[in-house]
Scaffold this motif. Structure first.
Motif: not given
Length: 267
Positions: A47, A49, A146, A149, A151
């Motif tokens: 993802k 952000k 940063s 994302r 997981s």
């Protein structure tokens, strides 16, 4: 008169039983490697952000490939080694070829997680450089590590760099990169787009096929380890990210299954 046979002495029977049994329950100095999984990155694993950079919904899927490796602390018994040796999808390696002396599972896990984090940073750098060169109208100034994302519990190592980069490029470009294809890949990536070798390529081909991928990108440095008889998937050996993107921009070839890009296959 029926012939008479003497019974095997109990001591001799016990000796032969132990002779064959003890090696089966004795730890051996090997590591077991088996195919892992092909993990789809969209929509849950990978993802972005960043409200300042527009993203596009992927038309297709990319898979991160893994292998299962027995831990540094695991005791592999003789019976397990024999069982692995008898299977086509299982490989035994000397422990010294995989792990350093006196290492532990905790130490190895920390190293693998650190390598995974670095591969994500390299993927973002490679993505930005590719977009800067090929899509200069896209504003990438707000993208940073940063923004990512990812997981992926219980997964580590550097080999996800290439496939993370392909996934990110597909996110940020309006062009239909994947064209509905299921694409797997395994290879390190540098900021300038060079694709490096990884371990366990033969096992990762099996994982990609199980996941349903039709294309697998691998580093050309792995050509000598790619099986000669690959069926059911297109294995494309590349040296750079640009080569992978050039391949994806062509119309998908649903008829080709095998290995391309390796001139030294089997060497």
């Amino acid at each position: 008169m029926a012939p008479r046979f003497s019974k095997t002495p109990r001591l001799l029977t016990l000796f032969f039983s132990l002779f064959f049994l003890i090696p089966l329950v004795t730890p051996v100095n090997f590591v077991v490697i088996q195919p892992g999984e092909g993990t789809p990155l969209f929509p849950k694993v990978l993802k972005v952000k960043s409200a300042d950079v527009k993203t596009y919904k992927p038309n297709g899927q990319v898979y991160l490939l893994s292998i299962w490796v027995s831990t540094a602390d695991a005791k592999i018994l003789g019976a397990e080694a024999i069982g692995c040796w008898a299977r086509a999808d299982c490989v035994l390696f000397p422990r010294s070829a995989i792990y350093k002396r006196n290492t532990t599972s905790v130490k190895e896990e920390k190293i693998a997680l650190r390598e995974m984090k670095l591969s994500q940073s390299d993927a973002m750098a490679a993505t930005k450089n590719y977009l800067r060169k090929n899509f200069p109208s896209i504003d990438i100034s707000k993208l940073s590590d940063s923004s990512l994302r990812i997981s992926l519990p219980n997964t580590g190592g550097p080999s996800g760099g290439l496939i993370f980069t392909i996934g990110l490029i597909d996110f940020f470009t309006p062009v239909d990169i994947l064209q509905g294809q299921k694409v797997a890949g395994s290879g390190t990536i540098t900021a300038d787009g060079k694709v490096g070798a990884i371990g366990g390529i033969a096992e990762k081909i099996i994982a990609a096929k199980k996941a349903g991928a039709t294309v697998l990108f691998a580093s050309r440095e792995n050509c000598g380890e790619i099986p000669e008889n690959v069926s059911g998937i297109s294995v494309v050996a590349i040296s750079t990210l640009e080569e992978a993107m050039t391949y994806l921009r062509k119309p998908p070839d649903s008829n080709f299954r095998g290995v391309t890009g390796c001139t030294n296959l089997g060497a």
